[in-house]
Design a protein around this motif. Structure first.
Motif, PDB file in Angstrom:
ATOM      1  N   ALA A 176       0.861  -1.088  -0.018  1.00 18.00           N
ATOM      2  CA  ALA A 176      -0.055   0.051  -0.067  1.00 18.00           C
ATOM      3  C   ALA A 176       1.057   1.259   0.029  1.00 18.00           C
ATOM      4  O   ALA A 176       1.885   1.218   0.789  1.00 18.00           O
ATOM      5  CB  ALA A 176      -0.841  -0.076   1.417  1.00 18.00           C
TER       6      ALA A 176
ATOM      7  N   PHE B 126      -7.905   1.968  -2.752  1.00 16.74           N
ATOM      8  CA  PHE B 126      -8.558   2.300  -1.520  1.00 16.74           C
ATOM      9  C   PHE B 126      -7.655   2.761  -0.446  1.00 16.74           C
ATOM     10  O   PHE B 126      -6.639   2.199  -0.003  1.00 16.74           O
ATOM     11  CB  PHE B 126      -9.166   1.044  -0.892  1.00 16.74           C
ATOM     12  N   ALA B 127      -8.078   3.787   0.130  1.00 19.39           N
ATOM     13  CA  ALA B 127      -7.317   4.168   1.668  1.00 19.39           C
ATOM     14  C   ALA B 127      -7.587   3.374   2.522  1.00 19.39           C
ATOM     15  O   ALA B 127      -8.927   3.130   3.117  1.00 19.39           O
ATOM     16  CB  ALA B 127      -7.786   5.589   1.836  1.00 19.39           C
ATOM     17  N   ILE B 128      -6.861   2.919   3.221  1.00 19.75           N
ATOM     18  CA  ILE B 128      -6.794   1.850   4.348  1.00 19.75           C
ATOM     19  C   ILE B 128      -6.509   2.174   5.606  1.00 19.75           C
ATOM     20  O   ILE B 128      -7.078   1.680   6.707  1.00 19.75           O
ATOM     21  CB  ILE B 128      -6.418   0.515   4.076  1.00 19.75           C
ATOM     22  N   ALA B 129      -5.599   3.191   5.656  1.00 18.53           N
ATOM     23  CA  ALA B 129      -5.070   3.637   7.205  1.00 18.53           C
ATOM     24  C   ALA B 129      -4.431   5.174   6.902  1.00 18.53           C
ATOM     25  O   ALA B 129      -3.974   5.674   5.875  1.00 18.53           O
ATOM     26  CB  ALA B 129      -4.185   2.605   7.746  1.00 18.53           C
ATOM     27  N   LYS B 130      -4.805   5.986   7.995  1.00 15.31           N
ATOM     28  CA  LYS B 130      -3.988   7.076   7.983  1.00 15.31           C
ATOM     29  C   LYS B 130      -2.674   6.764   8.482  1.00 15.31           C
ATOM     30  O   LYS B 130      -2.082   5.991   9.132  1.00 15.31           O
ATOM     31  CB  LYS B 130      -4.709   8.001   8.903  1.00 15.31           C
ATOM     32  N   VAL B 131      -1.605   7.993   7.913  1.00 17.06           N
ATOM     33  CA  VAL B 131      -0.216   7.710   8.252  1.00 17.06           C
ATOM     34  C   VAL B 131       0.369   9.132   8.627  1.00 17.06           C
ATOM     35  O   VAL B 131      -0.350  10.430   7.900  1.00 17.06           O
ATOM     36  CB  VAL B 131       0.735   7.078   7.394  1.00 17.06           C
TER      37      VAL B 131
ATOM     38  N   ILE C  16      -2.272   5.707   3.416  1.00 18.10           N
ATOM     39  CA  ILE C  16      -1.972   4.498   2.616  1.00 18.10           C
ATOM     40  C   ILE C  16      -2.919   3.871   1.783  1.00 18.10           C
ATOM     41  O   ILE C  16      -4.042   3.628   2.030  1.00 18.10           O
ATOM     42  CB  ILE C  16      -0.899   3.548   3.475  1.00 18.10           C
ATOM     43  N   VAL C  17      -2.693   3.614   0.589  1.00 19.67           N
ATOM     44  CA  VAL C  17      -3.767   3.407  -0.331  1.00 19.67           C
ATOM     45  C   VAL C  17      -3.314   2.125  -1.144  1.00 19.67           C
ATOM     46  O   VAL C  17      -2.341   1.937  -1.436  1.00 19.67           O
ATOM     47  CB  VAL C  17      -3.930   4.379  -1.593  1.00 19.67           C
TER      48      VAL C  17
ATOM     49  N   TYR D  97     -13.511   4.167   3.597  1.00 17.92           N
ATOM     50  CA  TYR D  97     -12.935   3.296   4.744  1.00 17.92           C
ATOM     51  C   TYR D  97     -12.484   4.262   5.709  1.00 17.92           C
ATOM     52  O   TYR D  97     -11.944   3.756   7.089  1.00 17.92           O
ATOM     53  CB  TYR D  97     -12.011   2.041   4.477  1.00 17.92           C
ATOM     54  N   LEU D  98     -12.271   5.544   5.501  1.00 15.96           N
ATOM     55  CA  LEU D  98     -11.611   6.503   6.395  1.00 15.96           C
ATOM     56  C   LEU D  98     -12.623   7.818   6.397  1.00 15.96           C
ATOM     57  O   LEU D  98     -12.150   8.762   5.763  1.00 15.96           O
ATOM     58  CB  LEU D  98     -10.196   7.061   5.977  1.00 15.96           C
TER      59      LEU D  98
END
Ligand code: SF4
Lengths: 83, 368
Positions: free
Chosen positions: A4, A52-57, A47-48, A36-37
């Protein structure tokens, strides 16, 4: 395939009831699903994976990861034109 | 180390490697589950850097590699049907089926399209409402939220000409299968960061408990991997198996809740075959009842498939960590990335391809 890639959210908009946006991956801008965010904001890093964006960093680690992936040639692999 | 010297954070990497070597009182066998990590480890020579302290065993975490042959053959059968537009991630195209691959079908006139995201396939379906559009939905937990959303939107928006050939696999049951194998040599696991970004890491506690095996969550960059290995070696030396999160910047305990919610709606747990390994109970997902109408296996009659695996290929042994790719007799001879005999030679995340691409033609033992 399970990589990602981090990028910065440039724009957020709704499309047919789903939160979408444009994300900049070190110069390459792509449309990304942000559903999803739900709390993500313009300027945030995420992170994509396969669109699809799956988590913030955080910003610093996003830049570090982008540099490392670029060095390993993984960015071309992820976003390069298919054969 | 050639690669690490070129690498920007070479000094930090060397320091971590030194600490790992100083801490290890014996050679520990650590499995990285994820193929992306295998690629990075071999690309950066981390396994060679740690030789003597740690043996890296390459796990089955490449979805391209473990998609069962039956499913590849089903994909080929569906993609050959007139009027079908078959969409896939690029790395599935060269995966050998029993006697063809998707590239061959394309050359023979099949309408096969490489897409970046399953939503691209959905868009193709919207634009071609008179044709059947099938997406090859493979992957681990990282990819599943994307595939779930595509099916969800198809249902919501009534895109009836869209369907998905689903081959989803899950990491925790694979760890369980590896640990309960009588030939298991794995003493600790590196868990894949992005799988955990989606799923969190609460699922690993029962595994650590049951098998007394440390599981360290980490990322894909050389420093992440070295830090993960460092923590695993400390846990091994101390004899205190634990779950440890070395990838806090992208992983939290619960994972991504909205994603898990849609996953549990669109998918249900099912037994799955893993190519080269065999069936692992409750190791994958299939579409749940409310979404079954979008299952390509149901929509196209592809039930009677007989498969034929190359007799030369040892990818099952490679995927379970019992054989290094360059110990396979076909490696680099009959089998190369241009002419792969097994799926582990196709994907850049496959262990065989990683060894081939980074010039590992001889087994480490035979260098000495
Ligand atoms: S080198 Fe080729 S033939 Fe040997 S295990 Fe790997 S994919 Fe199979």
């Amino acid at each position: 395939m399970c990589l990602a890639v981090p990028g910065q959210v440039k724009e957020i908009y709704g499309s047919m009831g789903t939160q979408m946006g444009r994300v900049n991956f070190g110069g390459i801008v792509k449309e990304v699903c942000l559903a999803y965010l739900p709390d993500i904001k313009v300027g945030d890093y995420t992170i994509v994976h396969v669109g699809f964006a799956i988590a913030k960093v955080d910003e610093e680690s996003a830049h570090r990861t982008l540099d490392a992936f670029r060095e390993m040639g993984l960015l071309d692999e992820e976003f390069g034109e298919p054969e | 180390m050639k690669y690490l010297d070129e690498f920007r954070d070479g000094e930090t990497a060397q320091r971590l490697a030194r600490e790992i070597r100083q801490t290890a009182t014996r050679t520990w066998s650590i499995m990285e589950v994820c193929g992306g990590q295998t690629h990075s480890i071999v690309r950066n020579g981390l396994d060679q850097l740690l030789e003597g302290a740690v043996e890296m065993i390459h796990g089955p975490g490449c979805p391209v590699c473990v998609t069962p042959l039956e499913l590849i053959d089903k994909a080929l059968a569906i993609a050959s049907q007139p009027g079908v537009i078959f969409c896939s991630f690029g790395d599935m195209l060269r995966v050998p089926g029993s006697d063809k691959d998707l590239f061959r079908i394309k050359a023979e006139g099949g309408d096969i399209r490489v897409v970046y995201s399953p939503l691209d396939a959905l868009q193709i379906a919207r634009q071609n409402s008179e044709r059947q559009v099938v997406f090859f939905g493979i992957g681990f937990e990282t990819t599943a939220p994307a595939n779930a959303m595509a099916v969800h939107q198809a249902k919501q928006q009534g895109i009836a000409n869209f369907s998905m050939l689903v081959s989803h696999v899950l990491v925790p049951p694979a760890i369980e299968a590896i640990m309960s194998s009588p030939t298991c040599r794995v003493q600790a696991f590196l868990a894949a960061g992005h799988v955990c970004s989606v799923m969190g890491y609460w699922q690993y506690y029962p595994l650590v408990e049951r098998y007394r095996v440390p599981i360290v969550i980490t990322g894909f960059e050389p420093l992440d991997l070295l830090e993960g290995i460092r923590r695993a070696v400390h846990l091994l030396e101390a004899g205190t198996p634990q779950v440890d999160n070395a990838y806090e910047r992208a992983v939290c305990f619960e994972g991504n809740q909205p994603a898990q919610k849609l996953l549990s709606e669109v998918f249900e747990v099912a037994d799955r075959k893993w190519r080269g390994i065999g069936e692992i109970p409750r190791s994958g997902w299939r579409l749940s009842d409310p979404y079954r109408e979008f299952d390509a296996e149901q929509r196209f009659s592809v039930a009677n498939i007989t498969t034929k695996e190359s007799p030369l290929c040892h990818s099952g042994e490679v995927l379970q960590g019992n054989l290094k790719p360059n110990e396979c007799p076909g490696f680099g001879k009959e089998c190369t990335p241009r002419h792969p005999l097994g799926a582990t030679m196709v994907s850049t995340e496959g262990a065989c391809a990683a060894y081939y691409n980074y010039g590992r033609f001889v087994a480490v033992e035979s260098i000495h």
